[in-house]
Design an enzyme around this catalytic site. Structure first.
Site, PDB file in Angstrom:
ATOM      1  N   THR A   1      -5.964 -18.271 -16.033  1.00 22.55           N
ATOM      2  CA  THR A   1      -5.967 -19.686 -16.384  1.00 22.55           C
ATOM      3  C   THR A   1      -5.306 -19.948 -17.736  1.00 22.55           C
ATOM      4  OG1 THR A   1      -8.033 -19.937 -15.176  1.00 22.55           O
ATOM      5  CG2 THR A   1      -7.503 -21.647 -16.764  1.00 22.55           C
TER       6      THR A   1
ATOM      7  N   VAL B   1     -12.727 -23.791  -5.296  1.00 20.76           N
ATOM      8  CA  VAL B   1     -12.308 -24.457  -6.525  1.00 20.76           C
ATOM      9  C   VAL B   1     -13.174 -23.947  -7.666  1.00 20.76           C
ATOM     10  CG1 VAL B   1     -12.116 -26.660  -7.737  1.00 20.76           C
ATOM     11  CG2 VAL B   1     -11.538 -26.523  -5.309  1.00 20.76           C
TER      12      VAL B   1
ATOM     13  N   ASP C   1     -13.758 -23.766 -12.175  1.00 19.04           N
ATOM     14  CA  ASP C   1     -14.179 -24.704 -13.226  1.00 19.04           C
ATOM     15  C   ASP C   1     -13.044 -25.526 -13.801  1.00 19.04           C
ATOM     16  OD1 ASP C   1     -13.230 -22.185 -14.383  1.00 19.04           O
ATOM     17  OD2 ASP C   1     -13.776 -23.053 -16.317  1.00 19.04           O
TER      18      ASP C   1
ATOM     19  N   GLY D   1     -14.826 -18.814 -12.903  1.00 18.92           N
ATOM     20  CA  GLY D   1     -15.166 -20.228 -12.919  1.00 18.92           C
ATOM     21  C   GLY D   1     -16.556 -20.595 -12.457  1.00 18.92           C
TER      22      GLY D   1
END
Length: 306
Positions: free
Chosen positions: A173, A202, A204, A227
């Site tokens: 990320t 999905v 964070d 996440g």
């Protein structure tokens, strides 16, 4: 005093994992993104522009798991997430599970500024992008042999991998936080997610308060790591709350959340944060985090290892 900080992912990162040539390339990429965002602030531009441009720079570099360098999902696709938040207005925009968008962070900003929504996902977000003429790219733009081999290895092992785990040394990320000359804060985050992720997973990154948060009264935060743990701990917002409700400093709040609270539930990762006075913190509980920061006087650093 204006300040900007960026990250390109955290995880099991040691000097033995990358060659000196690779380290040089990664540092140059971080420096380029940092300079891009810093120039916006130096010219009197808003923090929102600075974080967007810094993240766009990282999205357009295939070294990082965002935009062009995004990992493959189990379906062999690139399913990207991004978010952005303004500390002055507390407005935010985010997208999840999108494909073929050149710069997901810019689409997230468009959601914030040109819609009544905060989070759009999948086909709907892509239709919104098309309506507003957001640049798109063909699948080939996002393809790299390195990411494809990562997918095949993960599928053979029947596992879902963090991009920055020891077996996958590519970066995870990306994100940026900034304080501008007007005293406004902003944060932005973008990711390709997990290699071999399934079921429309999905993390964070597009969840405001978990992976991204900004409030002029406290701080701006962008997170990186596994996440699910950041969502459960509401990491980004928790740091702001500790500063607002308990009077903790940015350093105290970041250290508690990352090194104690997050770690206690098994969460690995880190974050970058800047407060309204321009103080910067870049804590992580993993072995390393791709990170850089610079303020108005010119103080700063570019670092990778712990």
């Amino acid at each position: 005093m204006f300040t900007i900080a960026i990250h390109g992912g955290s995880g099991t990162i040691t000097r033995s994992d990358i060659t000196p040539e690779q380290e040089k390339t990664y540092r140059q990429a971080l420096e380029q993104a940092l300079v891009t965002g810093h120039a916006v602030l130096a010219n009197g531009g808003p923090a929102l522009d600075a974080v967007e441009q810094a993240v766009r720079s990282l999205e357009e570099n295939e070294l990082f798991n965002a935009g062009k360098g995004s990992v493959f999902s189990a379906a062999g696709k690139h399913e990207m997430d991004a978010s952005i938040m303004c500390g002055h207005t507390l407005k935010a925009g985010a997208v999840a599970g999108i494909s073929n968008i050149r710069n997901p962070v810019s689409l997230a900003r468009l959601v914030m500024e040109q819609s009544e929504n905060v989070l759009l996902m999948g086909r709907g977000a892509e239709e919104f992008a098309q309506l507003h003429n957001i640049p798109v790219e063909p699948d080939d733009y996002f393809y790299t042999d390195f990411r494809y081999h990562q997918l095949k290895e993960a599928q053979q092992a029947n596992k879902v991998w963090l991009d920055h785990s020891r077996t996958n040394t590519g970066k995870g990320t990306v994100g940026a936080v900034a304080l501008d000359q007007a005293g406004n804060l902003a944060a932005a985050t973008s990711t390709g997610g997990l290699t071999n992720k399934m079921y429309g997973r999905v993390g964070d990154t597009p969840i405001i308060g978990a992976g991204t948060y900004a409030n002029n009264q406290t701080c701006a935060v962008s997170c990186t790591g596994y996440g699910e743990f950041f969502i459960r701990a509401v990491v980004a917002y928790d740091i702001s709350c500790l500063m607002s409700y308990k009077g903790l400093s940015l350093k105290e709040a970041c250290d508690y959340v990352v090194r104690d609270k997050l770690k206690s539930i098994g969460g690995e990762g880190g974050l970058i944060a800047v407060d309204r006075a321009g103080n910067v913190e870049l804590p992580f509980n993993s072995e390393g985090m791709y990170r850089a920061w610079r303020n108005q006087p010119g103080a700063g650093d570019v670092a990778i290892f712990g």
